[in-house]
Write a protein that holds these residues in place. Sequence first.
Motif, PDB file in Angstrom:
ATOM      1  N   HIS A  33      30.058 -40.509 -12.115  1.00 14.51           N
ATOM      2  CA  HIS A  33      30.136 -40.960 -10.725  1.00 14.51           C
ATOM      3  C   HIS A  33      29.244 -42.168 -10.539  1.00 14.51           C
ATOM      4  CE1 HIS A  33      30.557 -40.493  -6.276  1.00 14.51           C
ATOM      5  NE2 HIS A  33      31.715 -39.984  -6.654  1.00 14.51           N
ATOM      6  N   TRP A  34      29.459 -42.885  -9.452  1.00 11.83           N
ATOM      7  CA  TRP A  34      28.614 -44.062  -9.191  1.00 11.83           C
ATOM      8  C   TRP A  34      27.416 -43.690  -8.338  1.00 11.83           C
ATOM      9  CZ3 TRP A  34      33.644 -43.575  -7.327  1.00 11.83           C
ATOM     10  CH2 TRP A  34      33.775 -43.332  -5.978  1.00 11.83           C
ATOM     11  N   THR A  35      27.235 -42.386  -8.096  1.00 14.64           N
ATOM     12  CA  THR A  35      26.038 -41.966  -7.351  1.00 14.64           C
ATOM     13  C   THR A  35      25.158 -41.099  -8.240  1.00 14.64           C
ATOM     14  OG1 THR A  35      27.219 -40.060  -6.483  1.00 14.64           O
ATOM     15  CG2 THR A  35      27.176 -42.021  -5.092  1.00 14.64           C
TER      16      THR A  35
ATOM     17  N   LYS B 170      25.677 -36.838  -8.107  1.00 15.56           N
ATOM     18  CA  LYS B 170      26.797 -36.231  -8.836  1.00 15.56           C
ATOM     19  C   LYS B 170      26.611 -36.367 -10.334  1.00 15.56           C
ATOM     20  CE  LYS B 170      30.498 -35.749  -5.754  1.00 15.56           C
ATOM     21  NZ  LYS B 170      31.819 -35.199  -5.816  1.00 15.56           N
TER      22      LYS B 170
END
Lengths: 124, 351
Positions: B166-168, B171
Amino acid sequence: MNLERIKYFNINLMEKTYYNPSDLRKFKNITEWSEELGEKFFEYYGKVFEEGALSAREKSLIALAVSHVVQCPYCIDAYTQDGLQRGINREEMMEAVHVGAAIQSGATLVHGVQMMNKYNKLSM
Amino acid sequence: MKIQSLKKRNSDLSQSERQLQILSNGLFADGELPTFKERLERAGKAPLTPGKLEILQVNVGYMCNQVCAHCHVDAGPDRKEIMTRDTMKEILSVIEKTGAHTLDLTGGAPEMNPDFRWFVEEASKVGISDFIVRSNLTIIKANKKYADLPEFFKKHGIHVVSSMPHWTRGKTDKQRGDGVFDKSIQALKDLNAVGYGMPGSGLKLDLVYNPSGAFLPGNQASLEKEFKKALLEDFGIHFHELFAITNLPISRFLDYLIASENYEDYMYNLVDAFNPAAVDNVMCTNTLSVSWDGWLYDCDFNQMLEMKVQSAVQHISDFNMEILQNRKIAICQHCYGCTAGAGSSCQGSVA
């Protein structure tokens, strides 16, 4: 918990409730009792959620908000999962739910004007 | 909570027989869902047979610096299975004999094999045109001795395929362990700095996305757009393509599905999403998977389930393309993972 037990509990705990999560999988079965209408509905439904002037991602968030407003547990399950698949994060999902909640509470509160009108009309 | 490998935990799911038993019982034994074989037959796609061999996917060992919650290899620092130089030599002679143009190195963290660099250098000499290393990224930051990996990759024109769920941060760390996100971002910056993943660059850097939970990946192109936007805006990172890969219900992901009571719904989702068009391009039709000890499998997932190729030739030391070509691909219910929706392979969507 082993799988046999999970299965046992699902069957025995759920069958006497109005809502059963596994009924969502059977949604397509409504076509069996009215083929033409069922098929027309699912064709329409599929078309609605295609990419259009709105992106499929935006439509998914709208669907999630509406699911909460109409309090459909199947729809909430379906569009939470759909959102996850699309990479929609939980902040976005919760904001969508608040949009639904704001409209719903606004709809209640705006009737306050009717109450005020009636109050004033009846009062000396 | 720190995750341990199933093997270290002495979980019964570390046994492939137990996993296959679960995948064949319950919903599938009851006839509630069709087995993969039945579904293939209904679609007129049985039996599944190999096409031309294009990719040799070599698992050089199960040791890894990470212990990811979804890992189908059950990899981790405690796994000691490591490919020896002798087995690598056997693979090199097979590459020379076959027309396989792609060597796909995986693990564990393939870079942790002490002969990794030697193997890459030797394989470069024998006519591999596309060289893939499946890097977990954090290995570049794990120890000083790995810090020059971006330069090493560049020297050999290696195509780097990296996991990035994920890009966060939240997560990513939940799936792969605390601190993995920050280290991955740093490693991606290091790769960008030597030219990897930059627009127009021939140094290919692709990312692998796999869902962090019991749901299927969405549209690969849409996800790629999201990843590109977020990684560029937030961190100034570039990459080429995003491969969306479905988590297969085996090993640690199977353990997670059962523990979280998502197993049945997940199998329903996979079966419902069966796409006959995806069957034509599943990776087992152009790939052979080699384990750390030289056994041959139709794919890395079959390797973890210890389902060897159904052929008189089962080991790299006996390699014979003609005999292998006539095999039927070994299947079980986990194969639904590769045929769901747009399909899934080590190269992402296939349909």
